[in-house]
Design a protein around this motif. Structure first.
Motif, PDB file in Angstrom:
ATOM      1  N   GLY A 252       0.821  -1.210   0.000  1.00  0.00           N
ATOM      2  CA  GLY A 252       0.000   0.000   0.000  1.00  0.00           C
ATOM      3  C   GLY A 252       0.853   1.257   0.000  1.00  0.00           C
ATOM      4  O   GLY A 252       0.569   2.209  -0.738  1.00  0.00           O
ATOM      5  N   TYR A 253       1.894   1.266   0.817  1.00  0.00           N
ATOM      6  CA  TYR A 253       2.800   2.418   0.831  1.00  0.00           C
ATOM      7  C   TYR A 253       3.512   2.579  -0.506  1.00  0.00           C
ATOM      8  O   TYR A 253       3.635   3.690  -1.026  1.00  0.00           O
ATOM      9  CB  TYR A 253       3.838   2.289   1.953  1.00  0.00           C
ATOM     10  N   LEU A 254       3.982   1.484  -1.074  1.00  0.00           N
ATOM     11  CA  LEU A 254       4.680   1.532  -2.353  1.00  0.00           C
ATOM     12  C   LEU A 254       3.759   2.057  -3.457  1.00  0.00           C
ATOM     13  O   LEU A 254       4.150   2.926  -4.251  1.00  0.00           O
ATOM     14  CB  LEU A 254       5.230   0.157  -2.726  1.00  0.00           C
ATOM     15  N   ALA A 255       2.539   1.546  -3.500  1.00  0.00           N
ATOM     16  CA  ALA A 255       1.572   2.026  -4.488  1.00  0.00           C
ATOM     17  C   ALA A 255       1.303   3.516  -4.296  1.00  0.00           C
ATOM     18  O   ALA A 255       1.247   4.284  -5.265  1.00  0.00           O
ATOM     19  CB  ALA A 255       0.267   1.230  -4.379  1.00  0.00           C
ATOM     20  N   GLY A 256       1.145   3.914  -3.054  1.00  0.00           N
ATOM     21  CA  GLY A 256       0.901   5.326  -2.753  1.00  0.00           C
ATOM     22  C   GLY A 256       2.057   6.219  -3.167  1.00  0.00           C
ATOM     23  O   GLY A 256       1.854   7.291  -3.748  1.00  0.00           O
TER      24      GLY A 256
ATOM     25  N   LEU B 275       4.388   5.616  -5.488  1.00  0.00           N
ATOM     26  CA  LEU B 275       4.523   5.668  -6.945  1.00  0.00           C
ATOM     27  C   LEU B 275       3.446   6.517  -7.600  1.00  0.00           C
ATOM     28  O   LEU B 275       3.732   7.327  -8.490  1.00  0.00           O
ATOM     29  CB  LEU B 275       4.522   4.256  -7.526  1.00  0.00           C
ATOM     30  N   THR B 276       2.197   6.340  -7.186  1.00  0.00           N
ATOM     31  CA  THR B 276       1.120   7.113  -7.814  1.00  0.00           C
ATOM     32  C   THR B 276       1.185   8.584  -7.412  1.00  0.00           C
ATOM     33  O   THR B 276       0.755   9.454  -8.181  1.00  0.00           O
ATOM     34  CB  THR B 276      -0.264   6.527  -7.488  1.00  0.00           C
TER      35      THR B 276
ATOM     36  N   VAL C 179      -3.517   4.251   7.065  1.00  0.00           N
ATOM     37  CA  VAL C 179      -2.421   5.210   6.957  1.00  0.00           C
ATOM     38  C   VAL C 179      -1.860   5.331   5.538  1.00  0.00           C
ATOM     39  O   VAL C 179      -1.631   6.450   5.066  1.00  0.00           O
ATOM     40  CB  VAL C 179      -1.314   4.900   7.994  1.00  0.00           C
ATOM     41  N   PRO C 180      -1.628   4.234   4.804  1.00  0.00           N
ATOM     42  CA  PRO C 180      -1.119   4.407   3.432  1.00  0.00           C
ATOM     43  C   PRO C 180      -2.075   5.207   2.545  1.00  0.00           C
ATOM     44  O   PRO C 180      -1.638   6.033   1.746  1.00  0.00           O
ATOM     45  CB  PRO C 180      -0.968   2.978   2.907  1.00  0.00           C
TER      46      PRO C 180
ATOM     47  N   ILE D 206      -0.983  13.850   0.119  1.00  0.00           N
ATOM     48  CA  ILE D 206       0.069  14.440  -0.717  1.00  0.00           C
ATOM     49  C   ILE D 206      -0.434  14.636  -2.147  1.00  0.00           C
ATOM     50  O   ILE D 206      -0.215  15.688  -2.763  1.00  0.00           O
ATOM     51  CB  ILE D 206       1.348  13.589  -0.678  1.00  0.00           C
ATOM     52  N   THR D 207      -1.135  13.638  -2.676  1.00  0.00           N
ATOM     53  CA  THR D 207      -1.680  13.752  -4.034  1.00  0.00           C
ATOM     54  C   THR D 207      -2.662  14.914  -4.120  1.00  0.00           C
ATOM     55  O   THR D 207      -2.683  15.644  -5.115  1.00  0.00           O
ATOM     56  CB  THR D 207      -2.357  12.434  -4.459  1.00  0.00           C
TER      57      THR D 207
END
Length: 84
Positions: free
Chosen positions: A5-9, A11-12, A57-58, A65-66
């Motif tokens: 979830g953090y990684l996806a967040g 990157l996007t 949280v993720p 941020i997005t």
């Protein structure tokens, strides 16, 4: 799964940084669809609210941020518009 979830967040979210930089450098957002970014920003806001309510949280971090980056793009879209 939380790491995913953090990684996806991450990157996007960072995918928007080059667009912000490009608009800032060229002082032009004419090729950015206002309707698309308004809808996108609303969707991100809903995801943020969902993340907060689900204590995910993720989802909160990525969408907060997005949302900021999306609002910067919308601000640039307004700031660099051509007066007719």
């Amino acid at each position: 799964m939380e790491t995913l979830g953090y990684l996806a967040g991450i990157l996007t979210t960072i995918a928007f940084v080059p667009q912000v930089i490009q608009i800032y450098k060229t002082k032009s957002a004419k090729d950015i669809s206002l309707a698309m970014f308004l809808l996108f920003t609303l969707g991100v806001t809903f995801w943020l609210v969902y993340g907060i309510s689900a204590n995910a949280v993720p989802v909160i971090a990525a969408n907060a941020i997005t949302l900021m980056l999306s609002l910067v793009i919308l601000f640039f879209k307004y700031k660099y518009r051509k007066s007719v």
